[in-house]
Design a protein around this motif. Structure first.
Motif, PDB file in Angstrom:
ATOM      1  N   GLY A   1       9.190  -0.616   1.355  1.00  0.00           N
ATOM      2  CA  GLY A   1       8.077  -0.117   1.881  1.00  0.00           C
ATOM      3  C   GLY A   1       6.924  -0.178   1.116  1.00  0.00           C
ATOM      4  N   VAL A   2       5.828  -0.758   1.990  1.00  0.00           N
ATOM      5  CA  VAL A   2       4.416  -0.971   1.524  1.00  0.00           C
ATOM      6  C   VAL A   2       3.423  -0.285   1.991  1.00  0.00           C
ATOM      7  N   GLU A   3       2.617   0.464   1.307  1.00  0.00           N
ATOM      8  CA  GLU A   3       1.204   1.119   1.647  1.00  0.00           C
ATOM      9  C   GLU A   3       0.272   0.000   1.595  1.00  0.00           C
ATOM     10  N   LEU A   4      -0.346  -0.649   2.694  1.00  0.00           N
ATOM     11  CA  LEU A   4      -1.256  -1.511   2.796  1.00  0.00           C
ATOM     12  C   LEU A   4      -2.468  -0.865   2.419  1.00  0.00           C
ATOM     13  N   ASN A   5      -3.349  -1.713   1.622  1.00  0.00           N
ATOM     14  CA  ASN A   5      -4.836  -1.693   1.287  1.00  0.00           C
ATOM     15  C   ASN A   5      -5.596  -1.389   2.427  1.00  0.00           C
ATOM     16  N   ALA A   6      -5.250  -1.778   3.565  1.00  0.00           N
ATOM     17  CA  ALA A   6      -6.268  -1.718   4.886  1.00  0.00           C
ATOM     18  C   ALA A   6      -5.883  -0.372   5.438  1.00  0.00           C
ATOM     19  N   GLY A   7      -4.585  -0.034   5.155  1.00  0.00           N
ATOM     20  CA  GLY A   7      -4.183   1.280   5.872  1.00  0.00           C
ATOM     21  C   GLY A   7      -2.798   0.709   6.565  1.00  0.00           C
ATOM     22  N   GLY A   8      -2.161   1.848   6.656  1.00  0.00           N
ATOM     23  CA  GLY A   8      -1.025   1.776   7.436  1.00  0.00           C
ATOM     24  C   GLY A   8       0.572   1.360   6.459  1.00  0.00           C
ATOM     25  N   ARG A   9       1.483   1.285   7.129  1.00  0.00           N
ATOM     26  CA  ARG A   9       2.561   1.155   6.195  1.00  0.00           C
ATOM     27  C   ARG A   9       3.266  -0.408   6.820  1.00  0.00           C
ATOM     28  N   ARG A  10       3.942  -1.067   6.055  1.00  0.00           N
ATOM     29  CA  ARG A  10       4.884  -2.168   6.395  1.00  0.00           C
ATOM     30  C   ARG A  10       6.353  -2.344   5.689  1.00  0.00           C
ATOM     31  N   GLU A  11       7.292  -2.437   6.232  1.00  0.00           N
ATOM     32  CA  GLU A  11       8.496  -2.673   5.776  1.00  0.00           C
ATOM     33  C   GLU A  11       8.682  -4.285   5.518  1.00  0.00           C
ATOM     34  N   ILE A  12       9.361  -4.591   4.329  1.00  0.00           N
ATOM     35  CA  ILE A  12       9.492  -5.749   4.013  1.00  0.00           C
ATOM     36  C   ILE A  12      11.024  -5.906   3.545  1.00  0.00           C
ATOM     37  N   ASN A  13      11.605  -6.997   4.349  1.00  0.00           N
ATOM     38  CA  ASN A  13      13.202  -7.104   3.996  1.00  0.00           C
ATOM     39  C   ASN A  13      13.047  -8.482   3.001  1.00  0.00           C
TER      40      ASN A  13
END
Length: 390
Positions: A101-113
């Motif tokens: 799970g990544v907290e993005l610099n620009a805001g929001g979150r992303r899951e990367i497999n």
């Protein structure tokens, strides 16, 4: 090829351990195969060069581009289908599902497999100091600029912490200011002499002697018990033996160790100090598709030489892993090798149990503090001792 057939190598971190792996794996393996891709995750958009930081705190000595090197020009050479740079920091890791799970610099979150995960998130300096990257590149630059301004205006500068960074920082400040009577520079450390095991006594004594020549005021066997900021002053309460006193400084530079950037990892992967438990094949214990390198790992101390050696091992052996072959064991160094710069004209150092000549360390390290080759390291083309591309 279907997206599900692509094996994604996720690399966390964009520091000295990570970038040679990114570059060399891209050009030698990923770009030559249809089923591989690299995703690099880091909150920093610049390569932060830690070796030069003790000199950078002295205003007007090293410009930002020497120690904060943009990564974008190198990454621009890689096709989007084979490489992605995600600006953000890892905040969770689920080894069971191979997800970060990544907290993005620009805001929001992303899951990367991921198919393979390489953790090279490094460590940060205690007290929010920019000896290592703090978070985003702007955070680190802003903190460094603030320190430079404090040093510029200060009458009294206090460096706390008797390790290599503390000794080198005191040396740089002594060279610029205290030897000329321009500012008072105080160096506080907790032992009789600066530095500690495995540094031999003769090197520690040489460090003390050179700092004294620069008219740095050494306060051995001393601890800081309280720090209070009052306007432009920092009030330090210090204890030496049974005696307590206060020191008023306008620039306070603590160099008191590091904290591994591993908060995203499950607790069972960490040792008691927060480092990720490594095997001698640099894999995370119990997870053969997760590797950990450099300051985030438990195998060796927080040293650039260790990060370099582990990174080079990974460059050489990641292709074997991708092809399903057995990996050789990584051999940690048992011989201490380091140089200590003490201002811009003197130095000392050690190889094994032998003290090195000042002129040797000055020539190899002290003249430029690695800024003459840091841009090649940022591009992943070389390290301190290994040249991958000319």
């Amino acid at each position: 090829m279907a997206p599900s057939d692509v094996k994604t190598i996720v690399i966390l971190g964009a520091g000295p351990a990570a970038l040679p792996i990114v570059r060399q794996t891209m050009v030698n393996t990923v770009l030559k195969r249809d089923n591989l891709k690299i995703v690099l995750v880091s909150p920093t958009t610049d390569f932060h060069w830690p070796i030069a930081m003790p000199r950078v705190v002295v205003p007007d000595q090293l410009a930002d581009p020497k120690v904060f090197i943009p990564l974008a020009p190198t990454f621009a050479n890689y096709p989007a289908s084979k490489f992605e740079f995600v600006e953000g920091k890892a905040v969770s890791l689920d080894p069971a599902s191979n997800n970060v799970g990544v907290e993005l610099n620009a805001g929001g979150r992303r899951e990367i497999n991921y198919h393979t995960l390489i953790i090279a998130t490094g460590a940060r300096a205690r007290d929010g100091m920019p000896w290592k990257a703090l978070g985003t590149s702007e955070e680190t630059k802003n903190k460094m600029h603030s320190l430079q301004e404090q040093v510029k205006k200060a009458k009294t500068i206090v460096v706390v912490g008797g390790g290599l960074t503390g000794a080198e920082t005191a040396g740089e400040l002594g060279f610029e200011y205290s030897q000329h009577g321009k500012k008072e520079v105080i160096f506080i450390h907790t032992d009789d002499l600066p530095l500690a095991d495995p540094v031999i006594t003769s090197v520690r004594q040489a460090t003390k002697k050179e700092l004294e020549k620069l008219k740095v005021k050494l306060m051995p066997n001393t601890t800081v018990t309280n720090v209070t900021v009052q306007g432009n002053d920092t009030i330090l309460e210090v204890r030496t033996g049974g005696t307590t006193k206060t020191i008023t400084a306008q620039a306070y530079l603590p160099t008191t160790g590091v904290i591994p950037n591993t908060e995203f990892a499950p607790q069972d992967l960490l040792d008691g100090q927060g480092f990720i438990k490594q095997t001698t094949r640099l894999q995370v214990q119990g997870h053969k598709n997760i590797f950990v390198l450099g300051d985030a790992g438990s195998l060796e101390g927080s040293k650039l030489a260790a990060a370099e050696a582990q990174s080079t091992w990974m460059v050489n052996n990641l292709p074997l892993y991708i092809d399903g072959k057995d990996l050789p064991e990584y051999q940690p160094s048992t011989k201490p090798i380091f140089g200590i710069t003490l201002g811009r004209s003197r130095a000392t150092g050690q190889m094994g149990s032998m003290k090195l000549f000042s002129i040797m360390i000055w020539f190899m390290k002290g003249r430029y503090l690695g800024t003459d080759y840091a841009h090649f390291w940022a591009a992943g083309k070389r390290t301190m001792s290994t040249t991958f591309e000319k």
